[in-house]
Design a protein around this motif. Structure first.
Motif, PDB file in Angstrom:
ATOM      1  N   VAL A  57      -5.839  -7.557  10.236  1.00 48.77           N
ATOM      2  CA  VAL A  57      -4.869  -8.219  11.105  1.00 48.77           C
ATOM      3  C   VAL A  57      -3.898  -7.186  11.675  1.00 48.77           C
ATOM      4  CG1 VAL A  57      -2.890  -9.796  11.079  1.00 48.77           C
ATOM      5  CG2 VAL A  57      -5.027 -10.458   9.961  1.00 48.77           C
ATOM      6  N   THR A  58      -3.606  -7.290  12.969  1.00 52.49           N
ATOM      7  CA  THR A  58      -2.588  -6.446  13.579  1.00 52.49           C
ATOM      8  C   THR A  58      -1.249  -7.167  13.541  1.00 52.49           C
ATOM      9  OG1 THR A  58      -3.071  -7.317  15.780  1.00 52.49           O
ATOM     10  CG2 THR A  58      -4.238  -5.329  15.108  1.00 52.49           C
ATOM     11  N   ALA A 112       1.689  -1.149   9.430  1.00 53.62           N
ATOM     12  CA  ALA A 112       0.654  -1.556  10.386  1.00 53.62           C
ATOM     13  C   ALA A 112      -0.730  -1.143   9.914  1.00 53.62           C
ATOM     14  CB  ALA A 112       0.954  -0.951  11.752  1.00 53.62           C
ATOM     15  N   ARG A 113      -0.852   0.073   9.394  1.00 55.37           N
ATOM     16  CA  ARG A 113      -2.166   0.564   8.964  1.00 55.37           C
ATOM     17  C   ARG A 113      -2.691  -0.206   7.754  1.00 55.37           C
ATOM     18  NH1 ARG A 113      -3.405   3.517   4.824  1.00 55.37           N
ATOM     19  NH2 ARG A 113      -1.274   4.254   4.484  1.00 55.37           N
ATOM     20  N   GLU A 114      -1.851  -0.371   6.752  1.00 57.77           N
ATOM     21  CA  GLU A 114      -2.304  -1.024   5.520  1.00 57.77           C
ATOM     22  C   GLU A 114      -2.735  -2.463   5.769  1.00 57.77           C
ATOM     23  OE1 GLU A 114      -2.896  -0.299   2.423  1.00 57.77           O
ATOM     24  OE2 GLU A 114      -2.298   1.801   2.350  1.00 57.77           O
ATOM     25  N   GLY A 144       0.826  -1.198   0.000  1.00 58.85           N
ATOM     26  CA  GLY A 144       0.000   0.000   0.000  1.00 58.85           C
ATOM     27  C   GLY A 144       0.859   1.246   0.000  1.00 58.85           C
ATOM     28  N   PHE A 145       0.275   2.379  -0.395  1.00 61.48           N
ATOM     29  CA  PHE A 145       1.021   3.629  -0.491  1.00 61.48           C
ATOM     30  C   PHE A 145       1.147   4.322   0.856  1.00 61.48           C
ATOM     31  CE2 PHE A 145      -0.068   3.257  -5.014  1.00 61.48           C
ATOM     32  CZ  PHE A 145       1.176   3.540  -5.572  1.00 61.48           C
ATOM     33  N   VAL A 146       2.294   4.946   1.057  1.00 60.10           N
ATOM     34  CA  VAL A 146       2.550   5.733   2.258  1.00 60.10           C
ATOM     35  C   VAL A 146       1.799   7.058   2.146  1.00 60.10           C
ATOM     36  CG1 VAL A 146       4.329   6.782   3.714  1.00 60.10           C
ATOM     37  CG2 VAL A 146       4.829   4.677   2.434  1.00 60.10           C
TER      38      VAL A 146
END
Length: 310
Positions: free
Chosen positions: A222-223, A213-215, A200-202
């Motif tokens: 899932v964490t 962690a966010r993506e 995923g993009f920053v």
């Protein structure tokens, strides 16, 4: 269980010195032009590529003097090696010049087979020429811009605003359970059976680790913990930099694929992954076809490396 990349991602290899000071040395650029080489890349990102004696593929360059007595304004300096400067320009096959259109291929099709010098040249050429295609007008006032600094800067003709080639960072993460399972997922636009690791993009103001962690939480619910950097690879489609990580997650967490982003996700054992890597086109125990990322992608490097560990 920690692991490292077994080999450099295929598009991260490069041997040519980018020679940034040379971009401002007009005299050296001019005197070096007669023995310089030019890589032509068409608007679809294709360049002439041929096999060599070492069963690798190499980009085909042309003498710089074919394009005039000095560097054209539309040329971008890629760097210098063995006192030879390499430039990139937009171009297309010319039957008059004896070009073979069938030799023109892009990075997705042939990038994994290129020798290190060719890989570095072509990745840089595709990236910087794509930027020029989209940077013809000033982002501040809308006036036309002109290239300078040997193709690595554009300046607005009206307000003198300076524009530089953009790179958009994206994370790509191999999520594993710390033992013997890895998490794979499929985007809806991919062909049936194609799976890879998550990416995923920053976002603006976000660290790379926070993006990981966010993506992953957004895409599959899932964490993760133990986020570790693995390596990076330019991905000029049109201007991404893929920054590779590994992270650990608990496989008992329920997977919740994000609607519209992830069609499905599942955990795979190391033995199953090794089988898929060996066969290239495989069916899992529950009957799912499994096609893995091609070797040109850093995702494949990450999967190869994790499969070989342990």
């Amino acid at each position: 269980m920690n692991f490292e990349l077994l080999y450099p991602p295929r598009l991260s290899r490069a041997t040519v010195d980018r020679a940034e000071p040379l971009r401002l040395d007009a005299e050296r650029l001019l005197t070096g032009w007669p023995k310089a080489r030019v890589l032509l890349v068409d608007e679809k990102g294709r360049a002439p590529i041929r096999p060599d004696a070492n069963d690798e593929y190499t980009v085909v360059t042309k003498p710089a003097t074919d394009f005039g007595a000095e560097p054209p304004a539309a040329a971008s300096l890629l760097g210098e090696q063995d006192e030879v400067a390499y430039w990139a320009m937009r171009g297309a096959p010319s039957l008059i010049d004896g070009d073979d259109p069938s030799e023109w291929q892009d990075l997705r099709a042939r990038g994994a087979d290129l020798d290190p010098t060719s890989a570095g040249l072509m990745v840089s050429a595709v990236a910087v020429l794509s930027w020029h295609d989209n940077a013809g007008f000033c982002a501040r006032c809308g006036s036309p811009t002109a290239p300078t600094h040997a193709g690595w800067m554009r300046v607005c003709a009206k307000c003198a605003h300076e524009e530089y080639p953009r790179t958009d960072p994206a994370i790509i993460c191999l999520v594993h359970d710390g033992a013997d399972r890895v998490l794979l997922a499929r985007q809806p636009v991919w062909p049936p059976g194609r799976y890879s690791v998550l990416a995923g993009f920053v976002e603006a103001g976000e660290s790379l680790e926070a993006c990981v962690a966010r993506e992953i939480e957004e895409e599959v619910g899932v964490t993760v913990s133990d986020i570790r950097y693995l390596g990076s690879q330019a991905w000029p489609f049109p201007r991404s930099l893929m920054v590779g990580f590994a992270a650990v997650a608990d496989p008992t967490q329920p997977l919740r694929p994000l609607d519209g982003e992830i069609a499905e996700a599942f955990w795979l054992t190391r033995a199953e992954l090794r089988n898929a890597l060996h066969s290239g086109d495989w069916v899992t125990g529950d009957g799912k076809p499994l096609l893995l990322p091609p070797p040109v992608s850093i995702a494949r490097t990450m999967l190869d490396s994790w499969a070989a560990a342990g």
